[in-house]
Design a protein around this motif. Structure first.
Motif, PDB file in Angstrom:
ATOM      1  N   LEU A  63       0.882  -1.050   0.495  1.00  0.00           N
ATOM      2  CA  LEU A  63      -0.091   0.244   0.018  1.00  0.00           C
ATOM      3  C   LEU A  63       0.875   1.088   0.515  1.00  0.00           C
ATOM      4  CD1 LEU A  63      -2.956   1.346   0.187  1.00  0.00           C
ATOM      5  CD2 LEU A  63      -2.747   1.176   2.959  1.00  0.00           C
ATOM      6  N   TYR A  64       1.139   1.618  -1.426  1.00  0.00           N
ATOM      7  CA  TYR A  64       2.071   3.145  -1.235  1.00  0.00           C
ATOM      8  C   TYR A  64       0.961   4.159  -1.440  1.00  0.00           C
ATOM      9  CZ  TYR A  64       4.057  -0.793  -3.146  1.00  0.00           C
ATOM     10  OH  TYR A  64       4.837  -2.371  -3.214  1.00  0.00           O
ATOM     11  N   MET A  65       0.994   4.760  -0.846  1.00  0.00           N
ATOM     12  CA  MET A  65       0.071   6.770  -0.947  1.00  0.00           C
ATOM     13  C   MET A  65       0.318   7.529   0.017  1.00  0.00           C
ATOM     14  SD  MET A  65      -2.284   4.698   2.504  1.00  0.00           S
ATOM     15  CE  MET A  65      -3.290   6.195   2.753  1.00  0.00           C
ATOM     16  N   SER A  66      -0.281   8.282  -0.583  1.00  0.00           N
ATOM     17  CA  SER A  66       0.056   9.928   0.174  1.00  0.00           C
ATOM     18  C   SER A  66      -1.041  10.848   0.433  1.00  0.00           C
ATOM     19  CB  SER A  66       1.201  10.846  -0.648  1.00  0.00           C
ATOM     20  OG  SER A  66       2.562   9.944  -1.200  1.00  0.00           O
ATOM     21  N   ILE A  70       3.785   0.509   3.133  1.00  0.00           N
ATOM     22  CA  ILE A  70       3.455  -0.906   3.481  1.00  0.00           C
ATOM     23  C   ILE A  70       3.918  -2.055   2.833  1.00  0.00           C
ATOM     24  CG2 ILE A  70       2.264  -2.169   5.288  1.00  0.00           C
ATOM     25  CD1 ILE A  70       0.475   0.715   5.484  1.00  0.00           C
ATOM     26  N   ASN A  71       4.859  -2.321   3.024  1.00  0.00           N
ATOM     27  CA  ASN A  71       4.232  -4.365   2.716  1.00  0.00           C
ATOM     28  C   ASN A  71       3.451  -4.823   2.751  1.00  0.00           C
ATOM     29  OD1 ASN A  71       7.210  -2.869   1.216  1.00  0.00           O
ATOM     30  ND2 ASN A  71       8.437  -3.808   3.194  1.00  0.00           N
ATOM     31  N   VAL A  72       1.714  -5.365   2.497  1.00  0.00           N
ATOM     32  CA  VAL A  72       1.879  -6.260   2.520  1.00  0.00           C
ATOM     33  C   VAL A  72       1.517  -7.237   1.622  1.00  0.00           C
ATOM     34  CG1 VAL A  72      -1.486  -5.491   2.597  1.00  0.00           C
ATOM     35  CG2 VAL A  72      -0.035  -3.701   2.585  1.00  0.00           C
ATOM     36  N   LEU A  73       1.682  -7.803   0.809  1.00  0.00           N
ATOM     37  CA  LEU A  73       1.495  -8.723   0.674  1.00  0.00           C
ATOM     38  C   LEU A  73       2.868  -9.750  -0.153  1.00  0.00           C
ATOM     39  CD1 LEU A  73      -1.141  -8.677  -2.388  1.00  0.00           C
ATOM     40  CD2 LEU A  73      -1.977  -9.081   0.383  1.00  0.00           C
ATOM     41  N   TYR A  74       3.142 -10.639   0.440  1.00  0.00           N
ATOM     42  CA  TYR A  74       4.260 -11.467   0.198  1.00  0.00           C
ATOM     43  C   TYR A  74       5.378 -11.108  -0.755  1.00  0.00           C
ATOM     44  CZ  TYR A  74       8.152 -15.416  -0.738  1.00  0.00           C
ATOM     45  OH  TYR A  74       9.298 -15.613  -0.748  1.00  0.00           O
ATOM     46  N   ASN A  75       6.492 -10.693  -0.794  1.00  0.00           N
ATOM     47  CA  ASN A  75       7.565 -10.154  -1.397  1.00  0.00           C
ATOM     48  C   ASN A  75       9.137 -11.134  -1.052  1.00  0.00           C
ATOM     49  OD1 ASN A  75       8.034  -9.085  -4.024  1.00  0.00           O
ATOM     50  ND2 ASN A  75       8.634  -7.455  -2.788  1.00  0.00           N
ATOM     51  N   ASP A  76      10.139 -11.128  -2.322  1.00  0.00           N
ATOM     52  CA  ASP A  76      10.742 -12.034  -2.605  1.00  0.00           C
ATOM     53  C   ASP A  76      11.614 -10.372  -2.094  1.00  0.00           C
ATOM     54  OD1 ASP A  76      13.745 -12.527  -1.602  1.00  0.00           O
ATOM     55  OD2 ASP A  76      13.264 -13.679  -4.280  1.00  0.00           O
ATOM     56  N   PHE A  77      12.479  -9.975  -0.723  1.00  0.00           N
ATOM     57  CA  PHE A  77      13.209  -9.010  -0.896  1.00  0.00           C
ATOM     58  C   PHE A  77      14.661  -8.676  -1.653  1.00  0.00           C
ATOM     59  CE2 PHE A  77       9.360  -8.172   1.440  1.00  0.00           C
ATOM     60  CZ  PHE A  77       8.913  -6.711   0.902  1.00  0.00           C
ATOM     61  N   GLY A  78      14.569 -10.184  -1.306  1.00  0.00           N
ATOM     62  CA  GLY A  78      16.074 -10.825  -1.429  1.00  0.00           C
ATOM     63  C   GLY A  78      17.279 -11.016  -0.060  1.00  0.00           C
ATOM     64  N   GLU A  79      18.498  -9.366  -0.734  1.00  0.00           N
ATOM     65  CA  GLU A  79      19.901  -9.287  -0.068  1.00  0.00           C
ATOM     66  C   GLU A  79      18.530  -8.745   1.585  1.00  0.00           C
ATOM     67  OE1 GLU A  79      20.998  -4.936  -1.952  1.00  0.00           O
ATOM     68  OE2 GLU A  79      21.986  -7.626  -2.113  1.00  0.00           O
ATOM     69  N   ILE A 106      -3.992 -12.788   4.550  1.00  0.00           N
ATOM     70  CA  ILE A 106      -4.254 -11.920   3.087  1.00  0.00           C
ATOM     71  C   ILE A 106      -4.556 -10.432   3.840  1.00  0.00           C
ATOM     72  CG2 ILE A 106      -4.228 -11.707   0.774  1.00  0.00           C
ATOM     73  CD1 ILE A 106      -4.047 -14.540   0.782  1.00  0.00           C
ATOM     74  N   ILE A 107      -4.227  -9.507   3.962  1.00  0.00           N
ATOM     75  CA  ILE A 107      -5.217  -8.533   3.856  1.00  0.00           C
ATOM     76  C   ILE A 107      -5.291  -7.806   3.422  1.00  0.00           C
ATOM     77  CG2 ILE A 107      -4.665  -6.066   5.522  1.00  0.00           C
ATOM     78  CD1 ILE A 107      -4.019  -8.220   7.107  1.00  0.00           C
ATOM     79  N   ASN A 108      -6.718  -6.820   3.046  1.00  0.00           N
ATOM     80  CA  ASN A 108      -7.619  -6.353   1.833  1.00  0.00           C
ATOM     81  C   ASN A 108      -7.009  -4.976   2.036  1.00  0.00           C
ATOM     82  OD1 ASN A 108      -9.805  -5.421   0.960  1.00  0.00           O
ATOM     83  ND2 ASN A 108     -10.555  -6.692   0.465  1.00  0.00           N
ATOM     84  N   ARG A 109      -5.792  -4.625   0.957  1.00  0.00           N
ATOM     85  CA  ARG A 109      -5.637  -3.171   1.072  1.00  0.00           C
ATOM     86  C   ARG A 109      -6.379  -2.158   1.200  1.00  0.00           C
ATOM     87  NH1 ARG A 109      -1.802  -2.961  -4.041  1.00  0.00           N
ATOM     88  NH2 ARG A 109      -4.311  -3.956  -5.139  1.00  0.00           N
ATOM     89  N   ASN A 110      -7.863  -2.560   0.048  1.00  0.00           N
ATOM     90  CA  ASN A 110      -8.150  -1.343   0.248  1.00  0.00           C
ATOM     91  C   ASN A 110      -8.719  -0.982   1.663  1.00  0.00           C
ATOM     92  OD1 ASN A 110      -9.223  -1.222  -2.959  1.00  0.00           O
ATOM     93  ND2 ASN A 110      -9.711  -3.255  -2.600  1.00  0.00           N
ATOM     94  N   LYS A 111      -9.070  -2.356   2.431  1.00  0.00           N
ATOM     95  CA  LYS A 111      -9.929  -2.566   3.941  1.00  0.00           C
ATOM     96  C   LYS A 111      -8.877  -1.225   4.643  1.00  0.00           C
ATOM     97  CE  LYS A 111     -13.674  -3.705   3.272  1.00  0.00           C
ATOM     98  NZ  LYS A 111     -14.801  -2.764   3.534  1.00  0.00           N
ATOM     99  N   LEU A 112      -7.822  -2.115   4.375  1.00  0.00           N
ATOM    100  CA  LEU A 112      -6.378  -0.963   5.282  1.00  0.00           C
ATOM    101  C   LEU A 112      -6.087   0.833   4.836  1.00  0.00           C
ATOM    102  CD1 LEU A 112      -4.291  -1.849   6.870  1.00  0.00           C
ATOM    103  CD2 LEU A 112      -2.294  -2.190   4.840  1.00  0.00           C
ATOM    104  N   CYS A 113      -6.352   0.645   2.964  1.00  0.00           N
ATOM    105  CA  CYS A 113      -6.489   2.275   3.307  1.00  0.00           C
ATOM    106  C   CYS A 113      -7.354   3.340   4.243  1.00  0.00           C
ATOM    107  CB  CYS A 113      -6.453   2.347   2.323  1.00  0.00           C
ATOM    108  SG  CYS A 113      -6.476   4.076   1.759  1.00  0.00           S
ATOM    109  N   GLU A 114      -8.698   2.406   3.759  1.00  0.00           N
ATOM    110  CA  GLU A 114      -9.680   2.536   4.942  1.00  0.00           C
ATOM    111  C   GLU A 114      -9.401   2.936   6.037  1.00  0.00           C
ATOM    112  OE1 GLU A 114     -14.018   1.471   5.317  1.00  0.00           O
ATOM    113  OE2 GLU A 114     -13.927   0.774   3.620  1.00  0.00           O
ATOM    114  N   LEU A 115      -8.960   2.047   6.621  1.00  0.00           N
ATOM    115  CA  LEU A 115      -8.411   2.360   8.086  1.00  0.00           C
ATOM    116  C   LEU A 115      -7.568   3.102   8.796  1.00  0.00           C
ATOM    117  CD1 LEU A 115      -9.495   1.468  11.330  1.00  0.00           C
ATOM    118  CD2 LEU A 115      -8.082  -1.028  10.727  1.00  0.00           C
ATOM    119  N   ILE A 116      -6.268   3.049   7.422  1.00  0.00           N
ATOM    120  CA  ILE A 116      -5.306   4.070   7.840  1.00  0.00           C
ATOM    121  C   ILE A 116      -5.918   5.735   8.171  1.00  0.00           C
ATOM    122  CG2 ILE A 116      -3.543   5.301   7.451  1.00  0.00           C
ATOM    123  CD1 ILE A 116      -2.404   1.830   6.378  1.00  0.00           C
ATOM    124  N   LEU A 117      -6.724   5.898   6.901  1.00  0.00           N
ATOM    125  CA  LEU A 117      -7.190   7.541   6.830  1.00  0.00           C
ATOM    126  C   LEU A 117      -7.674   7.834   7.720  1.00  0.00           C
ATOM    127  CD1 LEU A 117      -7.804   6.889   2.440  1.00  0.00           C
ATOM    128  CD2 LEU A 117      -5.911   8.344   4.178  1.00  0.00           C
TER     129      LEU A 117
END
Length: 316
Positions: free
Chosen positions: A124-127, A202-211, A226-237
């Motif tokens: 979730l990348y937001m401003s 926010i790193n929400v879902l699985y990703n290989d971050f390498g080093e 698996i967090i719903n990104r729309n719901k997470l955004c709504e709650l953060i706001l």
């Protein structure tokens, strides 16, 4: 039509195609075609005979129509940085509460010029643009207040505790899941803020971050959820609005201190050309970090220190 359909399906309950068609004054075939178009756009929509359509619980594609918020929400596929995008909007007069969300950033920024890795659809990348009515003396508290708002939101949806690394990082199980970058513009009148742009990644879902995997993680990696990104955004706001409305009371600081992870540890900091090492003693009432060095007590102000915990080597 697609946006209107998303609004009607936003509750997650089934809505019959017949009712949708009647309310919009179109044919059921037109409804079906637009449902297919939404699916082609990446939305997961369930359809059940005699029940109708609904947004699937498995849908995790971002959309303004699926985020309840009183301000303007802009969702874009890719940008260099949501903070850059939002600052341009703010300079052009965008109202307080305007939110910019990107599926990916190709030049995501953290503090002190660091890169924030922002792979497509994984975070979730937001401003958020705010035009605060509090005086500029409380501006240094914005990041700490937003840190608490984000931590509370992630904890509620994931069921897992978080930590805050002074001043702007959220951790889970001692690995970073989130960075926050606040950039402010002073108004022409004394002691006022024209606007502030609050960037949250926010790193929400699985990703290989390498080093970086030894010090960076995602909510899904740490919790299996698996967090719903729309719901997470709504709650953060919602929580940002609440925490900033009380910023003059500094009521968020207790929650900040409860999660803050440097206190009690030996830390190192670069302040300009000076390098210091000492024991972090705690957070003062202005969200500054108090450090005991061999030369005495130092108070580190947000934004002036490149702070690293001993044994850490994380560049995100």
């Amino acid at each position: 039509m697609k946006e209107i359909l998303l609004q009607k399906l936003a509750s997650g309950d089934f809505v019959s195609g017949e009712n949708i068609a009647a309310s919009l004054g179109v044919s059921r075939n037109a409804v079906w075609k637009n449902i297919q178009a939404l699916r082609n756009d990446g939305f997961i929509i369930d359809s059940v005979t005699s029940k109708g359509y609904r947004i699937s619980p498995d849908n995790n594609k971002l959309s303004p129509e699926l985020i309840s918020h009183y301000g303007r929400i802009i969702v874009i596929d890719e940008t260099d940085s949501t903070n850059n995008y939002a600052k341009n909007l703010a300079s052009d007069g965008a109202e307080s509460g305007t939110v910019v969300i990107a599926e990916s950033q190709n030049s995501g920024r953290g503090r002190l010029g660091r890169t924030f890795v922002s792979p497509y659809g994984k975070g979730l990348y937001m401003s958020v643009i705010i035009r605060p009515d509090f005086s500029v003396e409380f501006a240094p508290l914005i990041t700490s207040a937003v840190s608490v708002a984000v931590a509370e939101s992630v904890e509620l949806l994931s069921g897992h505790s978080t930590q805050i690394k002074w001043v702007n990082d959220i951790y889970m199980n001692n690995r970073k899941i989130c960075g926050i970058l606040t950039e402010a513009s002073l108004g022409l009148e004394f002691n006022t803020l024209d606007y502030a742009v609050i960037g949250i990644g926010i790193n929400v879902l699985y990703n290989d971050f390498g080093e970086l995997s030894n010090c960076v993680t995602s909510v899904q990696q740490e919790t299996g959820k698996i967090i719903n990104r729309n719901k997470l955004c709504e709650l953060i706001l919602k929580n940002i609005e609440l925490r900033l409305s009380e910023i003059e009371k500094k009521s968020h600081l207790n929650e900040y201190r409860r999660r803050e992870m440097l206190t009690g540890n030996i830390i190192s900091a670069n302040i300009g050309s000076e390098h210091i090492t000492g024991k972090a003693l705690g957070i003062d009432d202005n969200a500054n970090l108090i450090v005991q060095t061999d030369k005495g007590i130092r108070t580190l102000v947000s934004g002036e220190a490149n702070l690293l915990r001993i044994r850490e080597n994380c560049d995100e």
